[in-house]
Design an enzyme around this catalytic site. Structure first.
Site, PDB file in Angstrom:
ATOM      1  N   LYS A   1       6.702   5.221  18.501  1.00 52.96           N
ATOM      2  CA  LYS A   1       6.718   6.584  17.824  1.00 52.96           C
ATOM      3  C   LYS A   1       7.178   7.614  19.179  1.00 52.96           C
ATOM      4  CE  LYS A   1       2.796   5.696  14.555  1.00 52.96           C
ATOM      5  NZ  LYS A   1       1.312   5.730  14.489  1.00 52.96           N
TER       6      LYS A   1
ATOM      7  N   ILE B   1       1.823  14.162   8.941  1.00 52.32           N
ATOM      8  CA  ILE B   1       1.974  15.388   9.731  1.00 52.32           C
ATOM      9  C   ILE B   1       3.483  15.913   9.680  1.00 52.32           C
ATOM     10  CG2 ILE B   1       1.865  16.596  11.884  1.00 52.32           C
ATOM     11  CD1 ILE B   1      -0.475  14.553  12.419  1.00 52.32           C
TER      12      ILE B   1
ATOM     13  N   GLU C   1      -5.634  -3.894  12.536  1.00 52.24           N
ATOM     14  CA  GLU C   1      -5.178  -5.194  12.089  1.00 52.24           C
ATOM     15  C   GLU C   1      -5.978  -6.239  12.649  1.00 52.24           C
ATOM     16  OE1 GLU C   1      -2.384  -5.373   9.969  1.00 52.24           O
ATOM     17  OE2 GLU C   1      -2.212  -3.204  10.133  1.00 52.24           O
TER      18      GLU C   1
ATOM     19  N   LYS D   1       8.105   2.678  11.770  1.00 51.49           N
ATOM     20  CA  LYS D   1       8.453   2.848  13.429  1.00 51.49           C
ATOM     21  C   LYS D   1       9.077   1.773  13.906  1.00 51.49           C
ATOM     22  CE  LYS D   1       4.634   3.331  11.644  1.00 51.49           C
ATOM     23  NZ  LYS D   1       3.771   3.776  11.288  1.00 51.49           N
TER      24      LYS D   1
ATOM     25  N   GLY E   1       2.201  10.197  10.255  1.00 57.46           N
ATOM     26  CA  GLY E   1       1.906  10.137   8.927  1.00 57.46           C
ATOM     27  C   GLY E   1       2.089  11.087   8.229  1.00 57.46           C
TER      28      GLY E   1
ATOM     29  N   VAL F   1       6.400   8.757  12.244  1.00 58.38           N
ATOM     30  CA  VAL F   1       5.476   9.268  13.119  1.00 58.38           C
ATOM     31  C   VAL F   1       4.400  10.255  12.702  1.00 58.38           C
ATOM     32  CG1 VAL F   1       5.350  10.354  15.828  1.00 58.38           C
ATOM     33  CG2 VAL F   1       7.464   9.072  14.927  1.00 58.38           C
TER      34      VAL F   1
ATOM     35  N   GLU G   1      10.460  11.043   8.578  1.00 63.14           N
ATOM     36  CA  GLU G   1       9.206  11.895   8.704  1.00 63.14           C
ATOM     37  C   GLU G   1       8.007  10.823   8.749  1.00 63.14           C
ATOM     38  OE1 GLU G   1       7.253  14.326  10.004  1.00 63.14           O
ATOM     39  OE2 GLU G   1       8.730  15.781   8.970  1.00 63.14           O
TER      40      GLU G   1
ATOM     41  N   THR H   1       0.729  -1.189   0.074  1.00 57.30           N
ATOM     42  CA  THR H   1      -0.042  -0.054  -0.008  1.00 57.30           C
ATOM     43  C   THR H   1       0.723   1.216   0.061  1.00 57.30           C
ATOM     44  OG1 THR H   1      -1.726  -1.258   0.991  1.00 57.30           O
ATOM     45  CG2 THR H   1      -1.861   1.286   1.192  1.00 57.30           C
TER      46      THR H   1
END
Lengths: 376, 376
Positions: free
Chosen positions: B188, B119, B173, B88, B117, B115, B112, B10
């Site tokens: 994270k 942001i 999940e 992560k 996504g 943690v 980046e 994905t």
């Protein structure tokens, strides 16, 4: 790198303090001040000593106001010196002229501190645009009015009482109209739209402040599940854009409704990254100084923002269409009266809503209006 | 610039799609995939073809999991190729080893997307640290658990029902423990603390998830004016630091309490800029892909983050001290029983509170705990 600071007031001192105490690689070589305030050997009241000094790469404008800031910025850019400024009024008024001069001279204009104080708003929009289109933005961009509304809600206090206290605390100016009539947010909206949509956004759009907001309005809207926030916003769609500044009746469980005190919260929505929100101190010596020093460091690291406003978007007021709520003794044609004597107009453009409000204000100068967006 | 993508699931497809459709200056030259999934001429299942190709500057790791991701990242860094990753788990486990190899080889590690996504969290912390010390951070870092708690509150639904729906929607999940037991937030938090405090933060700190949270707990805490959010947090003071992951009973009018659905909201506090908050999609193909492509573009623009964890901070658990609320049939020594059968322990460290919870869980496996910070 050697820089000069123009103006050694609150923000100028903040920039000077941060650079002098925390950075080794940048030197504040000159400071422009009035002839009777030259308290430091770096200071001069003769701008030609700065603009004519080839060792100075960058000028940090901390004077505020339109003139002489406008002339000094143009002179610096024409001399090939890059300019960092927090002066939203001068950038909103002359953004296109500054950008053209900067491109011509190979200089850069860095304006992070002009919107949202210490919030990395401009840089984040520019970063998003490397990949995405920014399709909309909105936010609480003025700490003074957020402080006033928040205190009215939390203390059940009247507008005038809170405004007086904000003035005593130094959060509001003696003449508060730039804040409470939405002029400050208007300037920040012009700058945000110009950067986000790559368009020379001009000043001809609806602007309404919160001068007529009452405790009773807040109570009546709370019964509808809404709070009131003064928002600047813009949207871009299919080759057109629209912007507005107005009170918005936001859902009580939105992040916006819960922004306390004099903080800012600004949001943009972009193609792949989706909605991003940024919250922080929108003003103050250290946050604003921090944003200006970040621009200085970005410049030192090679960032060269350049604006050419080449998107050729048309202005289409129908892009900002919403329900609106009015509290007024005046007649509002086509309005539906709801609980608490509020009058709701369905599906008006921000521009039409502003025209309705102006008519209402002529007969009832206490009239208040807020956009009433439908909940998602 | 030529890059390779490791894994075409994905996130890998998201990165490939964004770069191919939106960027001219970057080429996805190779893609590592399993031998039975080589559907595209760029694909190979032989990693030596990527790590041995001198035309490839940067590797984007989109495989997830510890191995072979760890080995592949080390091999790329050792070959002088920079690495972008959203993984992560592998960064939290091997951050110091990766950082040392990157410094040795003159390569960079860009994290980046690991943690928050889409942001801009890591880049904003690093930017703040150019000027400021980061003194604390906290936030909603896991969208799945925020989705679960938000749906429990808004629909009055039970934990198990909402979890099942989250699994059906693909938000959670099949084995949900990484989310609901706080492991994802732990990773994270390790990464955030390492970057914010410049310390090799390791995994030995208190971690509590929301597995035992009930509708009744949310109702009881709401009567105290609180909501529940799973937060990762860290604080740095006077040469020491502490971190924790735990449910926190946040004030109902805080921004955190009002974060909807699967969004993230992360905050840091720094010396001059003050408190900054960042909100956005913490996961998903396009937001995560966007963050990775931002790292690729930052690298192309010359950003070379380097971590040496040189701050030499000691770990001091007393830095994270708060009141705690327990709902348990077990005895809690020294607790004050309040309305709704909740037991409050005053002024415990996160570490002591976790020990109390573990004891309680031994006799009452349904026990729930949340930090109850005093309001400002």
């Amino acid at each position: 790198m050697k820089i000069a600071i123009l103006g050694h007031g609150t923000v100028g001192r903040g920039v000077d303090e941060i650079i002098t105490n925390r950075l080794e690689e940048v030197e504040v070589a000159r400071i422009l001040e009035l002839p009777d305030r030259l308290t430091d050997e770096r200071m001069t009241s003769d701008y030609s000593q700065i603009v004519g000094d080839p060792s100075i790469d960058l000028v940090v404008e901390c004077m505020g106001g339109l003139e002489p800031a406008h002339t000094f910025i143009m002179d610096a850019l024409a001399a090939g010196k890059s300019v960092v400024t927090s002066n939203k009024a001068v950038v909103a008024a002359y953004f296109e002229e500054f950008a053209r001069q900067a491109r011509t001279s190979g200089a850069s204009l860095l304006i992070e501190a002009s919107v949202g104080g210490g919030i990395p708003w401009i840089a984040s929009i520019e970063k998003a645009r490397r990949i995405d289109e920014v399709i909309s933005f909105y936010g609480i961009m003025n700490g003074t009015t957020n402080y006033i509304v928040d205190a009215m809600v939390k203390e059940g206090a009247d507008f005038e009482d809170v405004l007086r206290r904000a003035q005593e605390l130094g959060y509001a100016e003696r003449d508060p109209s730039a804040d409470i009539d939405g002029i400050d947010v208007k300037n920040k909206t012009i700058i945000s739209a110009s950067v986000a949509f790559d368009v020379a956004c001009t000043s001809d759009f609806p602007v309404t402040g919160i001068r007529t907001l009452t405790k009773a309005d807040l109570d009546a809207l709370r019964k509808l599940g809404r709070g009131v926030k003064l928002l600047g916003r813009g949207v871009m769609e299919k080759g057109s854009y629209a912007v507005a500044v107005e009170p918005v009746a936001v859902p009580l469980d939105s992040l916006e409704a819960n922004v306390p005190s004099n903080f800012n919260l600004v949001t943009f929505d972009a193609t792949t990254v989706g909605e991003l929100k940024f919250y922080g101190q929108g003003a103050g010596m250290l946050p604003t100084g921090n944003a200006m020093v970040q621009d200085v460091l970005d410049f030192a690291a090679g960032r060269r923002p350049s604006y050419d406003f080449s998107s050729d978007l048309a202005y289409d007021p129908t892009l900002l269409t919403s329900d609106y709520v009015f509290r007024t003794k005046a007649d509002v044609a086509g309005a539906l009266e709801i609980e608490g004597g509020l009058k709701v107009v369905r599906g008006a453009t921000a521009q039409d809503a502003r025209a309705i409000l102006e008519t209402a204000l002529a007969s009832d100068p206490t009239s208040f209006m807020a956009a009433l967006p439908q909940e998602d």
